[in-house]
Design an enzyme around this catalytic site. Structure first.
Site, PDB file in Angstrom:
ATOM      1  N   SER A   1       0.841  -1.201   0.000  1.00 52.31           N
ATOM      2  CA  SER A   1       0.000   0.000   0.000  1.00 52.31           C
ATOM      3  C   SER A   1       0.876   1.251   0.000  1.00 52.31           C
ATOM      4  O   SER A   1       2.027   1.207   0.463  1.00 52.31           O
ATOM      5  CB  SER A   1      -0.860  -0.007   1.269  1.00 52.31           C
ATOM      6  OG  SER A   1      -1.502   1.232   1.446  1.00 52.31           O
TER       7      SER A   1
ATOM      8  N   TYR B   1      -1.252  -0.320  10.555  1.00 54.54           N
ATOM      9  CA  TYR B   1      -1.431  -0.717   9.146  1.00 54.54           C
ATOM     10  C   TYR B   1      -0.223  -0.281   8.311  1.00 54.54           C
ATOM     11  O   TYR B   1       0.269  -1.040   7.478  1.00 54.54           O
ATOM     12  CB  TYR B   1      -2.731  -0.111   8.594  1.00 54.54           C
ATOM     13  CG  TYR B   1      -3.055  -0.558   7.177  1.00 54.54           C
ATOM     14  CD1 TYR B   1      -3.544  -1.838   6.923  1.00 54.54           C
ATOM     15  CD2 TYR B   1      -2.857   0.303   6.093  1.00 54.54           C
ATOM     16  CE1 TYR B   1      -3.837  -2.249   5.624  1.00 54.54           C
ATOM     17  CE2 TYR B   1      -3.151  -0.104   4.794  1.00 54.54           C
ATOM     18  CZ  TYR B   1      -3.636  -1.373   4.565  1.00 54.54           C
ATOM     19  OH  TYR B   1      -3.917  -1.783   3.283  1.00 54.54           O
TER      20      TYR B   1
HETATM   21  N1  NAP Z   1      -8.938  -1.028  -0.792  1.00 58.56           N
HETATM   22  C1  NAP Z   1      -7.923  -0.205  -0.555  1.00 58.56           C
HETATM   23  O1  NAP Z   1      -8.086   1.034  -0.462  1.00 58.56           O
HETATM   24  C2  NAP Z   1      -6.512  -0.746  -0.447  1.00 58.56           C
HETATM   25  C3  NAP Z   1      -5.449   0.154  -0.593  1.00 58.56           C
HETATM   26  C4  NAP Z   1      -4.142  -0.316  -0.508  1.00 58.56           C
HETATM   27  C5  NAP Z   1      -3.918  -1.664  -0.277  1.00 58.56           C
HETATM   28  N2  NAP Z   1      -4.971  -2.519  -0.116  1.00 58.56           N
HETATM   29  C6  NAP Z   1      -4.669  -3.933   0.139  1.00 58.56           C
HETATM   30  O2  NAP Z   1      -5.273  -4.706  -0.879  1.00 58.56           O
HETATM   31  C7  NAP Z   1      -5.487  -6.033  -0.415  1.00 58.56           C
HETATM   32  C8  NAP Z   1      -6.881  -6.490  -0.815  1.00 58.56           C
HETATM   33  O3  NAP Z   1      -7.829  -5.669  -0.136  1.00 58.56           O
HETATM   34  P1  NAP Z   1      -9.216  -5.255  -0.809  1.00 58.56           P
HETATM   35  O4  NAP Z   1      -9.239  -3.783  -0.878  1.00 58.56           O
HETATM   36  O5  NAP Z   1      -9.483  -6.041  -2.029  1.00 58.56           O
HETATM   37  O6  NAP Z   1     -10.221  -5.689   0.382  1.00 58.56           O
HETATM   38  P2  NAP Z   1     -11.572  -6.544   0.372  1.00 58.56           P
HETATM   39  O7  NAP Z   1     -12.417  -6.177  -0.773  1.00 58.56           O
HETATM   40  O8  NAP Z   1     -12.123  -6.377   1.748  1.00 58.56           O
HETATM   41  O9  NAP Z   1     -11.063  -8.050   0.185  1.00 58.56           O
HETATM   42  C9  NAP Z   1     -10.266  -8.650   1.152  1.00 58.56           C
HETATM   43  C10 NAP Z   1     -10.012 -10.109   0.774  1.00 58.56           C
HETATM   44  O10 NAP Z   1      -9.132 -10.688   1.758  1.00 58.56           O
HETATM   45  C11 NAP Z   1      -9.699 -11.913   2.209  1.00 58.56           C
HETATM   46  N3  NAP Z   1      -9.327 -12.171   3.597  1.00 58.56           N
HETATM   47  C12 NAP Z   1      -9.445 -11.335   4.663  1.00 58.56           C
HETATM   48  N4  NAP Z   1      -9.072 -11.964   5.782  1.00 58.56           N
HETATM   49  C13 NAP Z   1      -8.689 -13.221   5.427  1.00 58.56           C
HETATM   50  C14 NAP Z   1      -8.220 -14.352   6.145  1.00 58.56           C
HETATM   51  N5  NAP Z   1      -8.085 -14.342   7.488  1.00 58.56           N
HETATM   52  N6  NAP Z   1      -7.922 -15.488   5.468  1.00 58.56           N
HETATM   53  C15 NAP Z   1      -8.098 -15.534   4.122  1.00 58.56           C
HETATM   54  N7  NAP Z   1      -8.542 -14.497   3.389  1.00 58.56           N
HETATM   55  C16 NAP Z   1      -8.854 -13.359   4.034  1.00 58.56           C
HETATM   56  C17 NAP Z   1     -11.213 -11.726   2.055  1.00 58.56           C
HETATM   57  O11 NAP Z   1     -11.859 -12.988   1.863  1.00 58.56           O
HETATM   58  P3  NAP Z   1     -12.782 -13.790   2.922  1.00 58.56           P
HETATM   59  O12 NAP Z   1     -13.510 -12.792   3.758  1.00 58.56           O
HETATM   60  O13 NAP Z   1     -13.651 -14.647   2.055  1.00 58.56           O
HETATM   61  O14 NAP Z   1     -11.796 -14.606   3.701  1.00 58.56           O
HETATM   62  C18 NAP Z   1     -11.281 -10.942   0.754  1.00 58.56           C
HETATM   63  O15 NAP Z   1     -11.242 -11.822  -0.340  1.00 58.56           O
HETATM   64  C19 NAP Z   1      -5.228  -5.987   1.096  1.00 58.56           C
HETATM   65  O16 NAP Z   1      -3.958  -6.533   1.371  1.00 58.56           O
HETATM   66  C20 NAP Z   1      -5.252  -4.506   1.427  1.00 58.56           C
HETATM   67  O17 NAP Z   1      -4.461  -4.203   2.562  1.00 58.56           O
HETATM   68  C21 NAP Z   1      -6.259  -2.097  -0.199  1.00 58.56           C
END
Ligand code: NAP
Length: 261
Positions: A138, A148
């Protein structure tokens, strides 16, 4: 045909990684906790693209379940060519106001699991002399906005170190560092993002395309979008005490609940 394993494939960026990799003809292993969503996505992608899709239901915070994923990643009989360490979660509370258990859970999913899977994949890929690892970090990894940021700084630095360690062995490692992306991330963490200006929001398809392009181009750290390239460019040159003050103030403004009591 290549095989990619994507963690957190049931939603957001992970689901988008699965869709774009499938469209490029890659077979997939989809990892997350929600079996129903993974099964539906697997069926849809296999039908649409004629690829093979495996579903591996696992909670990455659970050591035994993570071990099964690591076993799949390093299985010499079913090589994984690209590991996408994507699963993650946010928290709306400041570090000391949050439960320690929640902070440990975040560490298990976004640090320990990433480290274990990098170890499993890196070893197997080094042995074969080929492969790629894409770690979703990130822009927060360049700031000082609580736990974070520290977690994501770990992911970026681990990726940089591994990229150097494995480059001579035909294995490439990329840290993808997006800013705010429209996914389920903020809603799941019950964060109020209503005041974030539109120009700071990125969409998942362009972030994922940038990540896959970065892997193909052999980039070690990739920051998608001109806006965030600019932000990171500034963060890299201003004195750390300045970025600390600004990011600390922004983090406090974003969490009014932490200023109460
Ligand atoms: N959205 C943003 O603004 C942003 C910005 C920078 C970086 N990121 C990073 O991008 C990545 C993806 O996030 P996203 O934005 O796509 O969030 P999201 O839409 O909430 O998706 C999160 C995913 O992670 C899985 N997950 C969470 N806890 C888990 C666990 N204990 N075991 C296995 N799977 C798990 C969830 O699946 P289940 O609930 O089915 O397990 C879901 O598929 C993360 O690493 C986040 O830190 C996000």
């Amino acid at each position: 045909m290549s095989v990619a394993l994507v963690t957190g494939a049931s939603a957001g960026l992970g689901r988008e990684f699965a869709e774009q990799l499938a469209a490029r003809g890659s077979d997939l292993v989809l990892v997350a906790r929600d079996r129903e969503r993974l099964d539906a996505l697997a069926e849809e992608l296999a039908g649409r693209h004629g690829i093979t899709v495996e579903v591996l239901v696992a909670d990455l915070a659970d050591r035994e379940q993570l071990g099964r994923v690591a076993g799949r990643v390093s299985d010499p009989d079913r090589p994984v060519d690209l590991l996408v360490n994507n699963a993650g979660l946010g928290s709306r509370r400041a570090f000391v106001r949050n439960d320690l258990e929640e902070e440990e859970h975040a560490l298990d999913v976004m640090v320990r699991a990433v480290m274990v899977l990098c170890h499993a994949a890196g070893g197997a890929m080094r042995e074969r002399g080929t492969g790629g690892i894409l770690n979703v970090s990130s822009v927060a990894s360049f700031t000082a906005m609580g736990h974070y940021s520290a977690i994501k700084a770990y992911v970026t630095v681990l990726s940089e170190g591994l990229a150097t360690e494995l480059a001579l062995h035909g294995v490439h490692v990329t840290a993808l560092c997006p800013g705010f992306v429209r996914t389920e991330f903020h809603q799941r963490a019950e964060m109020d993002m209503s005041r974030l200006p539109d120009r700071l929001w990125l969409d998942a398809p362009s972030v994922v395309a940038a990540g896959l392009d970065a892997v193909a181009a052999g980039k070690v750290v990739s920051v998608p979008s001109p806006v965030y390239k600019g932000v990171v460019g500034v963060l890299r040159v201003v004195p750390r005490r300045v970025s600390r003050r600004v990011s600390g103030a922004l983090a406090t403004r974003r969490r009014p609940q932490d200023r109460l009591g």
